[in-house]
Motif scaffolding. Structure first.
Motif, PDB file in Angstrom:
ATOM      1  N   VAL A 194       0.844  -1.232  -0.083  1.00 48.25           N
ATOM      2  CA  VAL A 194       0.124  -0.082  -0.065  1.00 48.25           C
ATOM      3  C   VAL A 194       0.795   1.270  -0.174  1.00 48.25           C
ATOM      4  O   VAL A 194       1.946   1.420   0.797  1.00 48.25           O
ATOM      5  CB  VAL A 194      -0.956  -0.066   1.306  1.00 48.25           C
ATOM      6  N   ASN A 195       0.388   2.257  -0.701  1.00 50.22           N
ATOM      7  CA  ASN A 195       1.091   3.558  -0.870  1.00 50.22           C
ATOM      8  C   ASN A 195       0.438   4.494   0.412  1.00 50.22           C
ATOM      9  O   ASN A 195      -0.690   4.731   0.338  1.00 50.22           O
ATOM     10  CB  ASN A 195       0.783   4.173  -2.094  1.00 50.22           C
ATOM     11  N   CYS A 196       1.459   4.633   1.445  1.00 52.39           N
ATOM     12  CA  CYS A 196       0.922   5.463   2.299  1.00 52.39           C
ATOM     13  C   CYS A 196       0.319   6.699   2.069  1.00 52.39           C
ATOM     14  O   CYS A 196      -0.393   7.267   3.009  1.00 52.39           O
ATOM     15  CB  CYS A 196       2.373   5.762   3.379  1.00 52.39           C
ATOM     16  N   LYS A 197       0.646   7.396   1.021  1.00 55.95           N
ATOM     17  CA  LYS A 197       0.192   8.523   0.431  1.00 55.95           C
ATOM     18  C   LYS A 197      -1.425   8.481   0.562  1.00 55.95           C
ATOM     19  O   LYS A 197      -2.044   9.511   0.733  1.00 55.95           O
ATOM     20  CB  LYS A 197       0.612   8.798  -0.938  1.00 55.95           C
ATOM     21  N   TYR A 198      -1.994   7.431   0.147  1.00 57.83           N
ATOM     22  CA  TYR A 198      -3.554   7.280  -0.079  1.00 57.83           C
ATOM     23  C   TYR A 198      -4.047   6.428   1.519  1.00 57.83           C
ATOM     24  O   TYR A 198      -5.315   6.341   1.692  1.00 57.83           O
ATOM     25  CB  TYR A 198      -3.955   6.356  -0.956  1.00 57.83           C
ATOM     26  N   ILE A 199      -3.346   6.245   2.596  1.00 58.02           N
ATOM     27  CA  ILE A 199      -3.913   5.977   3.678  1.00 58.02           C
ATOM     28  C   ILE A 199      -4.875   6.861   4.512  1.00 58.02           C
ATOM     29  O   ILE A 199      -4.376   8.045   4.696  1.00 58.02           O
ATOM     30  CB  ILE A 199      -2.899   5.339   4.607  1.00 58.02           C
ATOM     31  N   TYR A 200      -6.084   6.527   4.694  1.00 60.61           N
ATOM     32  CA  TYR A 200      -6.870   7.428   5.386  1.00 60.61           C
ATOM     33  C   TYR A 200      -7.175   7.103   7.128  1.00 60.61           C
ATOM     34  O   TYR A 200      -7.075   8.202   7.764  1.00 60.61           O
ATOM     35  CB  TYR A 200      -8.096   7.363   5.043  1.00 60.61           C
ATOM     36  N   ALA A 201      -6.833   5.854   7.179  1.00 62.62           N
ATOM     37  CA  ALA A 201      -7.101   5.179   8.668  1.00 62.62           C
ATOM     38  C   ALA A 201      -6.342   4.049   8.705  1.00 62.62           C
ATOM     39  O   ALA A 201      -6.431   3.177   7.910  1.00 62.62           O
ATOM     40  CB  ALA A 201      -8.500   5.316   9.057  1.00 62.62           C
TER      41      ALA A 201
END
Length: 235
Positions: free
Chosen positions: A192-199
């Motif tokens: 997963v790309n950390c840029k797109y993590i919401y929660a």
């Protein structure tokens, strides 16, 4: 990666070359390193570099003079390397990437190289990354990739515009190659790309678009730590 080392001490310059080469080898990098023992010679060279390790105390053209010229030309990561610890405060106005004390070279250089590798990779984030599909090779902007999932013998690369690209490859190999771009393995099947993590919740990561990604219990703390590091780096 193109690196310059500028120091009037020829022996130290060669020592730095070896240490930088060995340090970047850990990340699978083979930097193109140019060495200079004269500040004027360095300034007259029109070559472009990603970073320069720069001695401050040199005759005729010193490190501060060089840094001033480099900052006018464009963005280069400047790492001051000096015996004069007291000059660290004077160097701040040149916005150096880091400051290394020669007396603490072996302790401080590895961390600087780690941060430099990450910074250069982020700067190149707009570059395309190659993926092999059934139809041929496609090139995706690294920053546009939200996550990668593996099931069966195929990788499924999800892009922020909703596209999904099915391709060949190893998730383990991609995990290593994309680590500098803030990608984190949340589960044996997901990168997963950390840029797109919401929660980040128990058992799952939620992305900005609401997608729920599995989070392994034994990876939870590592993922949280990586996400915190990503947030700090964006400040």
């Amino acid at each position: 990666m193109r690196i310059a080392i500028c120091d009037d001490d020829a022996d130290f310059t060669e020592k730095m070359r070896t240490l930088v080469e060995d340090g970047f080898a850990v990340y699978g990098e083979e930097p193109d390193i140019s060495a200079y023992q004269d500040g004027a010679a360095f300034c007259s060279d029109e070559a472009e570099y990603d970073a320069v390790f720069l001695d401050i105390d040199m005759p005729q053209v010193n490190g501060f003079d060089i840094a001033e010229q480099m900052n006018r030309k464009g963005k280069v990561f400047i790492i001051f390397v000096t015996m004069h610890d007291e000059l660290v405060y004077s160097s701040i106005r040149f916005q150096p990437f880091r400051f290394i004390r020669k007396s603490h070279l072996t302790e401080e250089l590895p961390e600087v190289l780690k941060e430099l590798h990450s910074a250069v990779c982020k700067r190149r984030a707009g570059q395309k990354f190659a993926f092999r599909t059934r139809e041929g090779t496609v090139f995706l902007d690294v920053g546009s990739i939200t996550y990668i999932e593996i099931y069966g013998h195929w990788l499924h690369v999800r892009v922020e515009d909703g596209r999904e690209v099915e391709c060949y490859g190893s998730l383990l190999k991609l995990e290593k190659e994309l680590a500098p771009f803030a990608f984190i393995r949340t589960h044996k099947s997901y990168l997963v790309n950390c840029k797109y993590i919401y929660a980040i919740e128990k058992g799952q990561c939620i992305l900005d678009d609401g997608t729920k990604i599995l989070l392994s219990r034994h990876r939870a703390e590592e993922v949280k730590a990586a996400f915190k590091n990503y947030l700090r780096s964006e400040l």
